[in-house]
Scaffold this active site. Structure first.
Site, PDB file in Angstrom:
ATOM      1  CG  ASP A  80      -2.115  -0.954   1.040  1.00 32.79           C
ATOM      2  OD1 ASP A  80      -2.307  -1.467  -0.081  1.00 32.79           O
ATOM      3  OD2 ASP A  80      -2.845  -1.172   2.018  1.00 32.79           O
ATOM      4  CG  ASN A 154      -3.736   5.954   3.854  1.00 33.42           C
ATOM      5  OD1 ASN A 154      -4.700   5.539   3.218  1.00 33.42           O
ATOM      6  ND2 ASN A 154      -2.799   5.160   4.321  1.00 33.42           N
ATOM      7  CG  ASP A 155      -3.207   9.336   7.605  1.00 31.48           C
ATOM      8  OD1 ASP A 155      -2.095   9.724   7.223  1.00 31.48           O
ATOM      9  OD2 ASP A 155      -3.390   8.215   8.120  1.00 31.48           O
ATOM     10  CG  ASP A 184       0.342  12.052  22.850  1.00 33.73           C
ATOM     11  OD1 ASP A 184       0.561  12.961  23.684  1.00 33.73           O
ATOM     12  OD2 ASP A 184       0.508  10.846  23.099  1.00 33.73           O
ATOM     13  CB  ALA A 196      -4.249   3.871   7.737  1.00 34.55           C
ATOM     14  CB  ALA A 219      -2.907   9.982  23.466  1.00 37.12           C
TER      15      ALA A 219
END
Length: 298
Positions: A80, A154-155, A184, A196, A219
């Site tokens: 990927d 993806n991001d 975080d 993902a 977090a």
């Protein structure tokens, strides 16, 4: 039968040159697939870097942008991560992509290497499912100027340094203030990216046909800050308010040392990635296979 696609780009997973020889498995896979494509009546053109590192000299080569201008199909051999890099370049040309998995999970490189001839033969003759995946466009604005711009499939991830404390981020969606978050970091993911990093941060899996993003804190200090699904029609603005060694990652592209006041603007890109899958492919079968659902069940 003659292939529906005349000019096929072949792009492989490769690494930077080293003292060791290129991977024999990678070289053999590319050579076998190239020979198969030629027998199907396709003109095969290799990505320059793939040909160099695999040691293949019998085929013409072009850089990735040249492949997009010249070829009517891209065949990506790898995992990927390889597909992420290639798709960002070729989306602007509308080049459809087929992924042959030589990595691990392979959510978007879904054809098994050992079965490539049986699977690709009908696809080259026009029997396939088409799957459009949106891209994100992200810009980093500093003192009113764009200092970095990238596409992501993806991001987009903004996070703290490895040895620093939490970051504080100011979030706006569609020009409206959402909240200041201490965490975080923060992930904004496409439906493709929802399986993902965002998934490990507690985000939902989104069907790729949904025009939406998931925004997931990493977090968070306040446990009421939960992942939220947003329309991808709205621009997301992430401003760095406080924190040391803050960085931004756009798929595999990184910008380190963000400064206080830097703003990351995330919007839907003008182009989408075109994936081709074997006839009968569906998203839920992919989830069952890759995530191990129904193991031991009926």
């Amino acid at each position: 039968m003659t292939s529906t696609f005349r000019h096929v780009a072949l792009i492989g997973k490769y690494h930077a040159p080293s003292a060791s020889a290129p991977s024999e498995n990678a070289s053999n896979a590319l050579e076998r697939i190239a020979d198969f494509l030629r027998r199907q009546g396709c003109e095969v053109v290799l990505d320059t870097q793939s040909a160099l590192h695999a040691g293949l000299t019998d085929y013409p080569t072009l850089d990735v942008d040249g492949l997009g201008r010249h070829c009517d199909l891209g065949l990506v051999v790898g995992g990927d991560g390889t597909m992420l890099g290639v798709s960002r370049h070729l989306a602007q040309y509308g080049t459809p992509l087929i992924g042959v998995n030589q990595g691990r999970l392979g959510f978007v490189t879904d054809i098994a290497l050992e079965d490539f001839e049986a699977t690709l033969t009908p696809m080259l003759q026009g029997e396939y499912e088409e799957d459009l995946r949106p891209l994100m466009c992200a810009r980093v604005i500093r003192d009113g100027q764009c200092v970095f711009e990238a596409l992501a499939m993806n991001d987009v991830v903004v996070n703290r340094g490895g040895t620093s404390g939490m970051v504080e981020l100011r979030i706006e969606v569609g020009g409206r203030f959402v909240s200041n978050q201490r965490a975080d970091g923060l992930i904004v993911a496409t439906p493709t990216g929802s399986t993902a990093y965002a998934l490990s941060a507690g985000g939902p899996m989104m069907h790729p046909s949904i025009p939406a993003w998931v925004m997931a804190p990493i977090a968070p200090h306040n446990l009421s800050n939960r992942p939220i699904v947003l329309s991808d029609a709205n621009e997301v603005t992430i401003e760095v308010v406080a924190g040391r060694d803050v960085s931004a990652n756009f798929d595999m592209q990184s910008l380190a040392s963000l400064q206080h006041g830097d703003r990351i603007l995330v919007s839907r890109a003008h182009h989408s990635v075109r994936f081709l899958h074997p006839k009968g492919w569906n998203y839920f079968a992919t989830l069952r296979k890759k995530l191990g659902w129904n193991e031991g069940g009926a």
